[in-house]
Enzyme design. Structure first.
Site, PDB file in Angstrom:
ATOM      1  N   HIS A  70       0.822  -1.211   0.000  1.00 21.52           N
ATOM      2  CA  HIS A  70       0.000   0.000   0.000  1.00 21.52           C
ATOM      3  C   HIS A  70       0.854   1.258   0.000  1.00 21.52           C
ATOM      4  CE1 HIS A  70      -4.286  -1.380   0.768  1.00 21.52           C
ATOM      5  NE2 HIS A  70      -3.588  -2.501   0.633  1.00 21.52           N
ATOM      6  N   VAL A  74       1.388   3.666  -4.109  1.00 21.18           N
ATOM      7  CA  VAL A  74       0.888   5.054  -4.097  1.00 21.18           C
ATOM      8  C   VAL A  74       2.064   5.990  -3.833  1.00 21.18           C
ATOM      9  CG1 VAL A  74      -0.766   6.662  -3.076  1.00 21.18           C
ATOM     10  CG2 VAL A  74      -1.302   4.220  -3.161  1.00 21.18           C
ATOM     11  N   GLY A  76       4.988   5.720  -4.792  1.00 17.87           N
ATOM     12  CA  GLY A  76       6.256   5.008  -4.697  1.00 17.87           C
ATOM     13  C   GLY A  76       6.587   4.624  -3.261  1.00 17.87           C
ATOM     14  N   ASP A  78       7.884   5.424  -0.397  1.00 13.91           N
ATOM     15  CA  ASP A  78       8.367   6.652   0.241  1.00 13.91           C
ATOM     16  C   ASP A  78       7.804   6.890   1.630  1.00 13.91           C
ATOM     17  OD1 ASP A  78       5.745   7.263  -0.345  1.00 13.91           O
ATOM     18  OD2 ASP A  78       6.180   9.171  -1.340  1.00 13.91           O
ATOM     19  N   HIS A 193      -0.235 -13.205  -0.430  1.00 14.32           N
ATOM     20  CA  HIS A 193      -1.462 -13.612   0.252  1.00 14.32           C
ATOM     21  C   HIS A 193      -1.315 -14.960   0.942  1.00 14.32           C
ATOM     22  CE1 HIS A 193      -4.149 -10.827  -2.411  1.00 14.32           C
ATOM     23  NE2 HIS A 193      -3.543 -10.178  -1.439  1.00 14.32           N
ATOM     24  N   THR A 250      -2.017 -22.858   5.771  1.00 15.58           N
ATOM     25  CA  THR A 250      -0.796 -22.504   6.515  1.00 15.58           C
ATOM     26  C   THR A 250      -0.789 -20.981   6.700  1.00 15.58           C
ATOM     27  OG1 THR A 250       0.469 -22.428   4.443  1.00 15.58           O
ATOM     28  CG2 THR A 250       0.519 -24.480   5.682  1.00 15.58           C
TER      29      THR A 250
END
Length: 328
Positions: A70, A74, A76, A78, A193, A250
């Site tokens: 996330h 958005v 990069g 940073d 995931h 798992t």
């Protein structure tokens, strides 16, 4: 031990070439061992913080890995997702379920004691995600550092730049391409995931409970028994905080089980399930489901590419004194 050696041999062969190919020429300060002279224990301090937090709460690694995605998608990589306040990325509804901020803040406080004003929050996010993967059984990846923290964090930039769980393969490919990531990177990085969890609202539109209590599948690609279990875990009226593990087999181990789940029609999100319904992505899913070493080797390369997206240098950024607040 043999698996680790195989991974290291292949990773080291491609490491320098890969990083040189994805780092903008202007980002000359972005390099391996960037803090060797200014804060030589920086990576060790982050690692220790992540290990400590993960030993207390096994959900921490999944949160830290999600936080990286996330952030990097958005503006990069940073650290802009860390900034608090009205109208920031963090305030957008799509980011309100993010976690792991306290781990980043804890690492930053330690670093500010020993190396004040030196290590960026952006680097901490990347290092923490890297360590989270390793601590849960995934590959160890050497990453360059020297990112600077972004000065812009706007909620309006979030929705156009992150994957929605209902996305098609085309939509995901287009978004990944805009970040310099390939279709292969899409399948590989979706393997994140294999750890973490999701709120019920992220997948509850894939099925519904009939008045007679029986299940109706809205998304026919979802295994019926698995959908029944999800419906039990997310009943009508469930608390908004209710979550389900991404990987039913798992949940706290970084492995290739994610790909096996998809092939068994047990991908939690629609954006997982579509990877086997598209010829451009199915073969790679099938390959990784059989070959964990191959997945790990590819993960290392794609993780490097992801963590190099939009890296800032010089006046483009700063070294925040607090990760949740831009410098005055």
């Amino acid at each position: 031990m043999a698996k680790t050696a195989s991974y290291n041999q292949i990773c080291n062969s491609f490491l320098v070439l890969l990083v040189l190919s994805v780092i903008p020429p202007s980002t000359v300060a972005f390099s391996f061992g960037f803090y060797a002279a200014t804060c030589p224990a920086a990576e060790l301090m982050v690692r220790s913080t992540v290990r400590s937090a993960s030993s207390v709460d096994p959900t921490v690694p999944g949160k830290l890995l999600r936080l990286l995605f996330h952030d990097c998608f958005v503006e990069g990589c940073d650290g802009s997702v860390l900034v608090e306040g009205n109208g920031t990325e963090r305030s957008d509804p799509a980011n309100r379920s993010l976690g792991g901020f306290e781990v980043i803040d804890s690492a930053k406080r330690t670093l500010e004691i020993f190396c004040p004003g030196t290590v960026s929050c952006a680097d901490i996010v990347v290092l923490a995600a890297r360590d989270a993967v390793e601590f849960t059984g995934g590959p160890s990846v050497e990453v360059p550092t020297g990112r600077r923290d972004g000065k812009i964090s706007a909620a309006s930039n979030v929705r156009p730049n992150i994957v929605d769980t209902s996305f098609s393969v085309d939509q995901m490919m287009n978004l990944f391409s805009s970040k310099g990531l390939s279709a292969d990177d899409l399948v590989i990085l979706s393997g994140a995931h294999t750890i973490g969890s999701a709120h019920c609202s992220a997948f509850s539109d894939r099925f519904r409970r009939n008045p007679n209590g029986k299940l109706t599948l809205i998304d026919a690609s979802l295994d019926g028994a698995y959908a029944d279990e999800l419906m039990r875990r997310c009943p009508a009226g469930a608390a908004s905080s209710a979550t389900v593990e991404n990987d039913p087999a798992t949940a706290f181990v970084f492995d290739n089980q994610y790909y096996r789940n998809i092939l068994s029609h047990k991908g939690l999100f629609q954006s997982d399930s579509v990877l086997i319904s598209d010829g451009r992505t199915r073969a790679q899913v099938e390959s990784f489901a059989k070959d964990q070493i191959g997945f790990f080797e590819n993960w290392a390369q794609s993780f490097l590419k992801l963590s190099s997206v939009g890296v800032k240098s010089g006046d483009e950024g700063e070294i925040r004194l607090s990760c949740s607040t831009n410098n005055v």
